[in-house]
Design a protein around this motif. Structure first.
Motif, short mmCIF file in Angstrom:
data_model
loop_
_atom_site.label_atom_id
_atom_site.label_comp_id
_atom_site.label_asym_id
_atom_site.label_seq_id
_atom_site.Cartn_x
_atom_site.Cartn_y
_atom_site.Cartn_z
N LEU B 59 5.03 2.89 8.22
CA LEU B 59 3.76 2.27 7.80
C LEU B 59 3.52 2.44 6.30
O LEU B 59 2.95 1.56 5.66
CB LEU B 59 2.59 2.83 8.60
N PHE B 61 5.83 2.38 4.14
CA PHE B 61 6.66 1.33 3.56
C PHE B 61 5.91 -0.02 3.58
O PHE B 61 5.94 -0.78 2.61
CB PHE B 61 7.99 1.22 4.32
N GLU B 62 5.22 -0.27 4.69
CA GLU B 62 4.45 -1.52 4.80
C GLU B 62 3.36 -1.57 3.72
O GLU B 62 3.09 -2.62 3.13
CB GLU B 62 3.80 -1.61 6.19
N TRP B 65 4.90 -2.41 0.52
CA TRP B 65 5.21 -3.85 0.59
C TRP B 65 3.99 -4.69 0.18
O TRP B 65 4.12 -5.68 -0.54
CB TRP B 65 5.64 -4.17 2.03
N HIS B 66 2.83 -4.26 0.67
CA HIS B 66 1.59 -5.02 0.39
C HIS B 66 0.91 -4.58 -0.91
O HIS B 66 -0.20 -5.04 -1.20
CB HIS B 66 0.61 -4.89 1.57
#
Lengths: 103, 131
Positions: B59, B61-62, B65-66
């Motif tokens: 999460l 990493f997510e 990403w965002h």
């Protein structure tokens, strides 16, 4: 899409773990990694659904592509984490043998 | 925004408890659990910490990403604006806590199921030993 891809990865890892011959591949790590992320994304999805209602199920094409790309990247990162842990733990002694050979 | 931090914090606590149990105490417990056909508590704690760490890392990493997590201070972009900070804290208190609670509930279910399976297997093994 991220949740869906992670759940598929978790199910695949669990099937592989169930059919394992021994624990040398440490597939349990991969299962926990993906299931942990899947559960967390499920909660995220529930909260998003409460906010967006039916709109949640009709995302824009651009969002689907971005989420799919993210999902695949998450699966790849999970595999890399698992592989690094496997090589460090080296349960089959392959890394040690290779290092001894080169020494 | 930073919901994964709640699970990451729980992961730190669970890992500390797991490590703090000590090798000797864990071995004694494992021997007792073997005799009673039970899954050792240390293994169960490892399941929970693995799920929490795994979920938190992926999460995180997510969030990178965002663009919600950045590699420079204060690391969370929501910290730059007081409005965003309060929104982040609200998300941590709702989504973050719900994530940690659901993972813990799933883990409790796993422990109960594993004990039931171990008991069933243990009962069968005892029957075979007697026969």
């Amino acid at each position: 899409m991220t949740l869906l891809i992670t759940v598929f990865a978790a199910v695949t890892a669990t099937i592989l773990w169930y059919n394992r011959k021994d624990d040398s591949m440490r597939l349990g790590t991969l299962c926990f990694l993906y299931w942990g992320a899947s559960i967390m994304w499920l909660v995220d999805a529930i909260f998003e659904y409460v906010e967006l209602q039916a709109e949640y199920f009709t995302p824009a094409l651009e969002d689907i592509i971005n989420d799919s790309f993210l999902g695949l990247s998450v699966v790849a990162l999970g595999l890399v984490i698992w592989l690094v842990r496997l090589l460090i733990a080296d349960p089959k002694g392959s890394v040690r043998r290779a290092l001894k050979k080169n020494a | 925004m930073a919901c994964f931090l709640v699970s990451a914090t729980e992961a730190v606590v669970v890992t500390a408890i797991e490590k703090g149990m000590g090798t000797k105490a864990a071995k004694d417990s494992e021997a007792a659990d073997d005799a009673a056909f039970k899954v050792p508590i240390r293994s169960k704690l490892k399941w929970l910490s693995s799920m929490l760490w795994g979920g938190s890392v992926l999460l995180a990493f997510e969030h990178v990403w965002h663009g919600e997590v950045v590699p420079w201070f204060p690391f969370l972009t929501a910290m730059n604006d007081p409005g965003d900070t309060s929104e982040m804290l609200h998300e941590m208190a709702t989504v973050g806590v719900a994530m940690a609670v659901l993972i813990t509930l799933v883990w409790v279910g796993m422990c109960l199921t594993a004990d039931a399976i171990a008991k069933r297997t243990g009962g069968k093994m005892q029957k075979n030993t007697k026969a």
